[in-house]
Design an enzyme around this catalytic site. Structure first.
Site, short mmCIF file in Angstrom:
data_model
loop_
_atom_site.label_atom_id
_atom_site.label_comp_id
_atom_site.label_asym_id
_atom_site.label_seq_id
_atom_site.Cartn_x
_atom_site.Cartn_y
_atom_site.Cartn_z
N HIS A 73 -11.10 -6.96 -7.18
CA HIS A 73 -9.84 -6.27 -6.93
C HIS A 73 -8.65 -7.17 -7.21
O HIS A 73 -8.74 -8.41 -7.18
CB HIS A 73 -9.79 -5.78 -5.48
N GLU A 198 -17.09 -5.16 0.25
CA GLU A 198 -17.06 -6.57 0.62
C GLU A 198 -18.02 -6.84 1.78
O GLU A 198 -18.40 -5.93 2.52
CB GLU A 198 -15.63 -6.97 0.99
#
Length: 352
Positions: A73, A198
């Site tokens: 990201h 994550e």
């Protein structure tokens, strides 16, 4: 592992165009005659020696390979906070619920949005698959807000869930020869999967909002394969290295079973460390370092995933929260942590 080329863009984002072959454990991508010539290849865990060892190369059936482009990201507000404070302490919830913390399920900064747009420009002029630009069959996205935002700014609006490609009227990127010829290029689907989120728990940035809230913000994303609206994975304890590694392997098996041949995965740095850290023992040190190093914000890392064939058709279960049966004995529980084990690579201090 074969290094094709390496290219660094501006400071806004980093693109590495080298190609690395990843071989799934207990898979078997070989031509049948080679299996009989090299019996050590059969059922030996990670199978690398698919050709004469002295050749320094391997041969794979093209139909069993696919390109997977992993993208971390872009910059989020939590990245800025940890850089300014010099630690991850600012990501702890303190005495309040994690969801009340301003960095919970952190969003992209203005710089992060610019990074994603820069990568979009690079992909629009990056030749791939016989085109003058890079097109994707599928984009897989972590359900956290910062990855959804990153995917949207890089790839634009996705194809509506359930819409067939032949109904799409999207054109090739402006300025390309395909655009001049009026060639249509269907937008890819955006499929959201918990498996590539994550490493969850402990840090507030790694919790996610309810899917009902996120889906309202990203209505063309496909959230249909998620199991729960509320984040049932996040808690004060962080996911163990072992569990994150196992989740990453399961995610690779799921990618391997997909029919698409060019897939983008928008994910996170610690997840990528746990994924790539399980590979590379038979590589040169330079290639191993390139594969396992920490990914920068909005960095593109491209690999070739090679299926060995013996897991074709295997059903991959979705990631579900762990639930234990209620005890019928009403005594206090004692939690015992297992003794620490030696890891193949250093984990736990990654940027989020």
């Amino acid at each position: 592992v074969f290094m094709r080329s390496a290219k660094r863009s501006s400071d806004i984002c980093t693109v590495h165009t080298y190609t690395i072959g990843i071989f799934l454990q207990n898979c078997n991508i070989i031509i049948e005659t080679m299996a009989t010539s090299f019996p050590s290849m059969i059922e030996d865990g990670f199978q690398y020696k698919l050709g004469p060892p002295e050749s320094g190369c391997s041969i794979f059936l093209a139909e069993r390979t696919k390109k997977v482009h992993f993208i971390r990201h872009a910059e989020g507000y939590h990245n800025v906070a940890t850089k300014e404070t010099g630690s991850n302490h600012c990501l702890l919830r303190g005495d309040k619920p994690a969801a009340e913390h301003p960095l919970y399920d952190s969003r992209l900064t203005a710089k992060g949005i610019d990074q994603a747009k820069e990568l979009r420009h690079i992909l629009a002029h990056r030749p791939s698959g016989g085109r003058s630009f890079t097109a994707f069959d599928l984009v897989v996205v972590s359900p956290l807000t910062r990855t959804c935002e990153t995917a949207l700014h890089i790839f634009g609006q996705p194809r509506m869930p359930g819409s067939p490609p032949f109904l799409e009227t999207n054109t090739a990127p402006p300025g390309t020869e395909e655009f001049e010829r009026g060639i249509t290029v269907p937008a890819p689907r955006f499929l959201v999967r918990e498996e590539c989120r994550e490493r969850y728990g402990h840090y507030v940035c790694d919790g996610r909002r309810n899917i009902s809230e996120i889906a309202a913000e990203f209505p063309r994303f496909d959230f249909s394969e998620l199991e729960t609206d509320k984040d049932e994975f996040y808690g004060d304890d962080r996911e163990s290295d072992e569990d994150c590694c196992a989740r990453a392997r399961t995610f690779l098996e799921w990618l391997n079973a997909r029919p698409e041949k060019c897939i983008a995965v928008v994910t996170h740095s610690s997840f990528l460390r746990h994924l790539f850290g399980q590979f590379g023992e038979r590589q040169t040190q330079a290639d191993k370092d390139n594969l396992q190093r920490l990914a920068g914000n909005c960095e593109l890392r491209s690999v070739v995933l090679c299926s060995h064939g013996n897991k074709d058709g295997k059903e991959i279960d979705k990631l579900r929260p762990k639930r234990t049966a209620a005890s019928t004995i009403q005594v206090p529980s004692i939690r015992v942590r297992p003794a620490s084990t030696h890891n193949l690579f250093d984990l736990g201090n990654e940027e989020e």
